[in-house]
Design an enzyme around this catalytic site. Sequence first.
Site, PDB file in Angstrom:
ATOM      1  CE  LYS A   1      68.843  45.634  83.770  1.00 20.32           C
ATOM      2  NZ  LYS A   1      68.659  46.585  82.765  1.00 20.32           N
TER       3      LYS A   1
ATOM      4  CG  ASP B   1      67.425  47.540  76.352  1.00 18.01           C
ATOM      5  OD1 ASP B   1      67.100  48.165  77.611  1.00 18.01           O
ATOM      6  OD2 ASP B   1      68.342  47.875  75.929  1.00 18.01           O
TER       7      ASP B   1
ATOM      8  CD  GLU C   1      70.249  48.788  86.440  1.00 12.39           C
ATOM      9  OE1 GLU C   1      71.534  48.996  86.235  1.00 12.39           O
ATOM     10  OE2 GLU C   1      69.574  48.473  85.386  1.00 12.39           O
TER      11      GLU C   1
ATOM     12  CB  THR D   1      72.810  44.724  84.284  1.00 10.32           C
ATOM     13  OG1 THR D   1      73.036  45.755  83.078  1.00 10.32           O
ATOM     14  CG2 THR D   1      73.101  45.644  85.546  1.00 10.32           C
TER      15      THR D   1
ATOM     16  CG  PHE E   1      75.996  45.695  78.547  1.00  8.45           C
ATOM     17  CD1 PHE E   1      75.113  45.123  78.974  1.00  8.45           C
ATOM     18  CD2 PHE E   1      75.663  46.948  78.949  1.00  8.45           C
ATOM     19  CE1 PHE E   1      73.908  45.370  79.912  1.00  8.45           C
ATOM     20  CE2 PHE E   1      74.745  47.755  79.770  1.00  8.45           C
ATOM     21  CZ  PHE E   1      73.894  46.755  80.314  1.00  8.45           C
TER      22      PHE E   1
END
Length: 331
Positions: free
Chosen positions: A135, A17, A99, A159, A181
């Site tokens: 994403k 990440d 993303e 996400t 998350f």
Amino acid sequence: MATILEQLRSMTTVVSDTGDINSIKQFKPTDSTTNPSLIQAAAGMPEYQSIVDDVLQQARKDAGPSASDKDVAALAFKSLAVAFGRKILDIVPGRVSTEVDARLSYDTEKSIDTARDIIAQYEKAGISRDRVLIKLASTWEGIKAAEILEKEGIHCNMTLLFGMHQAIASAEAKVTLISPFVGRILDWYKKDTGKDYVGADDPGVQSVTKIYNYYKHFGYKTVVMGASFRNVGEIKELAGCDLLTISPKLLGELEAEQGTLERKLDPEKAKDLQIEKISIDKETFDKMHAADRMASDKLKEGIEGFSKALEELETTLAKRLAEISEPAVSR
């Protein structure tokens, strides 16, 4: 004895990440994921200045001489995310997540157009769409965009996912992967209750465990990638999850630790659980979202945070563009 990280890799795909290529080289994850905040951090590092400058110069050329620095910077963002993605794919054997602009989270059509453009940039560079995950924020509109993209062979990573309604809608849309998350859920509960949570009592751990078991019980193909960890305890409690995306700091802690890692999530055990199936349409999604204060708060906060990071990145890029353009002006 094998380290905790080595044992984790035997039961879970480990994803890095970060946008920091040096960290990816160090920990050798299978996949890697980035977001606007991580790209913004990496873009500010001296060792990546040449990547940023190349992207800005190409964006200037593409935008034409009449475009403002601000317009060129906005155009450069997508290309910069792809440029970092390409560098990452030179290192990792698997996939990279790139993303879509968080400011498009409630616009299905624009999200689809942006995703197609990102994939086109990768394919122009000779990279197959199978190595890229797009994403998208887990709004109803984002999930509907993913449903259409998946039918085109463009794989998606949902996400900013905090609630079961988002997870079920994503699975029913047949998306490739979701990123619940963990740490942000923990943050919300700590602030809301004033309590601390550890181990299996962590609400983020409980949320991902529930989603994982639901998916495996009902045989969904969508895979679960736990994300946004605050400590290694959360990671250990999710050992066995399909994928876990972990920051370089926590990867370092896992690599340094010896001991035995117990598998906590198991698809076979999930099949034996008593779980009620929920069918999700937009009305049900909206109703469940409104009833889930944590998911409502964190989704809104996450979209605003990623949007702010994008604006900061565009400001940084515009400033850098002005700097590298100055010599040409002075002549």
